[in-house]
Design a protein around this motif. Structure first.
Motif, PDB file in Angstrom:
ATOM      1  N   PHE A  95      22.448  11.400 -12.987  1.00 31.96           N
ATOM      2  CA  PHE A  95      23.752  11.914 -12.927  1.00 31.96           C
ATOM      3  C   PHE A  95      24.396  11.646 -11.606  1.00 31.96           C
ATOM      4  O   PHE A  95      25.561  11.725 -11.669  1.00 31.96           O
ATOM      5  CB  PHE A  95      23.476  13.315 -12.956  1.00 31.96           C
ATOM      6  N   ALA A  96      23.705  11.272 -10.645  1.00 33.90           N
ATOM      7  CA  ALA A  96      24.335  10.661  -9.422  1.00 33.90           C
ATOM      8  C   ALA A  96      24.471   9.159  -8.990  1.00 33.90           C
ATOM      9  O   ALA A  96      23.463   8.536  -9.619  1.00 33.90           O
ATOM     10  CB  ALA A  96      23.731  11.343  -8.290  1.00 33.90           C
ATOM     11  N   ASP A  97      25.438   8.627  -8.641  1.00 31.53           N
ATOM     12  CA  ASP A  97      25.286   7.513  -8.142  1.00 31.53           C
ATOM     13  C   ASP A  97      24.623   7.355  -6.682  1.00 31.53           C
ATOM     14  O   ASP A  97      25.388   7.580  -5.543  1.00 31.53           O
ATOM     15  CB  ASP A  97      26.854   6.689  -7.881  1.00 31.53           C
ATOM     16  N   MET A  98      23.495   7.233  -6.593  1.00 35.04           N
ATOM     17  CA  MET A  98      22.808   7.145  -5.305  1.00 35.04           C
ATOM     18  C   MET A  98      23.293   6.126  -4.349  1.00 35.04           C
ATOM     19  O   MET A  98      22.824   6.391  -3.197  1.00 35.04           O
ATOM     20  CB  MET A  98      21.203   7.094  -5.640  1.00 35.04           C
ATOM     21  N   ASP A  99      23.497   5.107  -4.636  1.00 30.80           N
ATOM     22  CA  ASP A  99      24.115   4.151  -3.705  1.00 30.80           C
ATOM     23  C   ASP A  99      25.448   4.517  -2.968  1.00 30.80           C
ATOM     24  O   ASP A  99      25.615   4.302  -1.996  1.00 30.80           O
ATOM     25  CB  ASP A  99      24.520   2.832  -4.263  1.00 30.80           C
TER      26      ASP A  99
END
Length: 115
Positions: A95-99
């Motif tokens: 669910f999250a754009d970790m970059d």
């Protein structure tokens, strides 16, 4: 007591609604059910960007998480714990754009508490 602030950007392929639903339900339950949570986390709060904030375009971040620990050592222990690595960490990229997500450790300095 220290607080980890996580400024989260949703994945580009997710709607705001899908991001918030996943984070509020599936991810929150994984964190609550993780045995490492009971060992290390004192408090966990999600702060979701309000829908009206998107009226002007993309928000700077789609939400923040606040995670309280007794110490930096406990924070480090949580994020290296096998239960977290197995159960919680794999879900973050769903669910999250970790970059584009930012993590920073803080010490709280109360200025006003009108509650």
């Amino acid at each position: 007591m220290i607080k980890l602030i996580v400024a989260i950007r949703k994945r580009a392929d997710m709607s705001v609604e899908a991001f918030q639903a996943h984070w509020r339900t599936r991810h929150a339950q994984l964190v609550k059910d993780c045995p490492a949570t009971a060992r290390y986390i004192r408090k966990y709060v999600q702060c979701h960007t309000l829908p009206e904030a998107y009226a002007e375009g993309a928000a700077a971040f789609d939400g923040t998480a606040e995670i309280w620990f007794d110490s930096v050592a406990d924070k480090d222990a949580f994020f290296s714990d096998p239960d977290y690595l197995r159960d919680v960490q794999p879900d973050e990229a769903r669910f999250a754009d970790m970059d584009e997500t930012v993590f920073f450790v803080t010490g709280e300095v109360p200025v006003l508490d009108a509650t």
